[in-house]
Design an enzyme around this catalytic site. Structure first.
Site, PDB file in Angstrom:
ATOM      1  N   GLU A 165     -12.655   2.147   2.584  1.00 26.84           N
ATOM      2  CA  GLU A 165     -12.083   2.260   3.932  1.00 26.84           C
ATOM      3  C   GLU A 165     -12.656   3.526   4.578  1.00 26.84           C
ATOM      4  OE1 GLU A 165      -7.722   0.585   4.874  1.00 26.84           O
ATOM      5  OE2 GLU A 165      -7.771   2.200   3.425  1.00 26.84           O
ATOM      6  N   GLU A 176       0.824  -1.205   0.000  1.00 32.36           N
ATOM      7  CA  GLU A 176       0.000   0.000   0.000  1.00 32.36           C
ATOM      8  C   GLU A 176       0.860   1.258   0.000  1.00 32.36           C
ATOM      9  OE1 GLU A 176      -3.280   0.167   2.703  1.00 32.36           O
ATOM     10  OE2 GLU A 176      -3.893   2.132   1.958  1.00 32.36           O
ATOM     11  N   HIS A 195      -5.020   8.580   0.085  1.00 29.53           N
ATOM     12  CA  HIS A 195      -3.596   8.934   0.067  1.00 29.53           C
ATOM     13  C   HIS A 195      -3.229   9.616  -1.250  1.00 29.53           C
ATOM     14  CE1 HIS A 195      -2.991   6.694   3.748  1.00 29.53           C
ATOM     15  NE2 HIS A 195      -3.531   5.622   3.210  1.00 29.53           N
TER      16      HIS A 195
HETATM   17 MN    MN Z   1      -5.901   2.197   2.608  1.00 33.38          MN
END
Ligand code: MN
Length: 288
Positions: free
Chosen positions: A243, A149, A185
């Site tokens: 998420e 990730e 992100h």
């Molecule tokens: Mn994640």
């Protein structure tokens, strides 16, 4: 593409109760339940068999998510910590094999969340590559995709962009070692979100979705249609897993840094309604 969610939408604790969670996510219409991979090590044989049977019965796939603690950092300068990290992730993959979970995701090339007391990125990177090469061989033997990730600068200094992730994967050079890109992100680090997916191409093994503030897809400003187009352009057929983190409190709230209620005071029923609505939005946006 298959759609899923992390179990932690309904809990403030990283420890999940996966049988009810599996039934719930299936009922909402998901194909994938993402579990906390560390939990698999504390579950009994009976619990693991039960989870495997229930998910099989429901037609649900399980992906496993881990942020290794610092004392299990496979990129640590201390060889004994690196070995502990490799043993930890090897044990997790063995437990995953027992429940037929074939995708391990997370910051498995170092530890999480980062503390930034060692800033020698080239050395951390090089040790990470060596360890992930070893983990990749375990993943290959167990028929597991190890999806590294890529996270934002506040969580690690190692992999922050799709471009860095690809470079790392090229050094590891194992077809079972792939990338996980997470829109939360990416929104911090990438110039252009759809282009970052296109760049990843065949290296992309798994996707995490959430808005820039980790609300549910469709509740914010991210370019969902354009990201869906990019995933279709590269023929992505892996998991797209939400998420969402809307509630403050607990270890989840602390680690994710949820310092206010982002759910608008939603009760359990409203939380279920919102994620159902988001799934339908996401499927539409990603189907084109
Ligand atoms: Mn994640």
């Amino acid at each position: 593409m298959k759609f899923g969610t992390l179990f932690a939408y309904w809990t403030q604790d990283w420890r999940g109760d996966y049988i009810p969670a599996a039934k719930k996510v299936k009922d909402i219409g998901f194909d994938i339940l993402e579990v906390g991979a560390g939990d698999l090590l504390t579950m009994t044989d009976t619990e693991l068999s039960e989870l495997k049977a229930v998910s099989k019965d429901l037609g649900l796939t399980i992906s496993s998510n881990i942020g290794p603690p610092k004392d299990k950092d496979v990129a640590s300068p201390d060889p004994s910590v690196r070995e502990a990290g490799i043993a930890f992730l090897r044990d997790i993959m063995k437990a995953m094999d027992r429940i037929d979970s074939r995708v391990l995701v997370g910051v498995t090339y170092t530890y999480w969340p980062g503390q930034f007391d060692d800033l020698d990125k080239p050395a951390i990177w090089a040790r990470g590559v060596e360890s992930v090469k070893r983990l990749g061989r375990v993943a290959q033997d167990l028929n597991i995709d190890l999806c590294l990730e890529v996270v934002n600068r506040f969580e690690t200094l190692v992999l922050n962009t799709s471009e860095e992730g690809i470079a790392f994967c090229k050094e590891v050079d194992n077809p079972r070692v792939k990338l996980l890109l997470d829109t939360f992100h990416m929104n911090i680090e990438e110039d252009n979100l759809p282009d970052a997916f296109r760049l990843a191409g065949d290296y992309l093994g798994h996707v995490h979705v959430g808005e820039g503030n980790r609300k549910l897809p469709g509740q914010g400003h991210l370019p969902w249609e354009a990201m869906g187009q990019a995933l279709r352009d590269i023929g992505f057929d892996g998991g797209v897993v939400m998420e969402p983190f809307l509630k403050a409190g607990g270890r989840v709230g602390e680690d994710i840094k949820v310092w206010r209620d982002l759910s608008n005071g939603a009760d359990d029923k409203e939380m279920d309604r919102m994620i159902r609505e988001s799934l339908s939005f996401l499927k539409k946006a990603f189907a084109g």
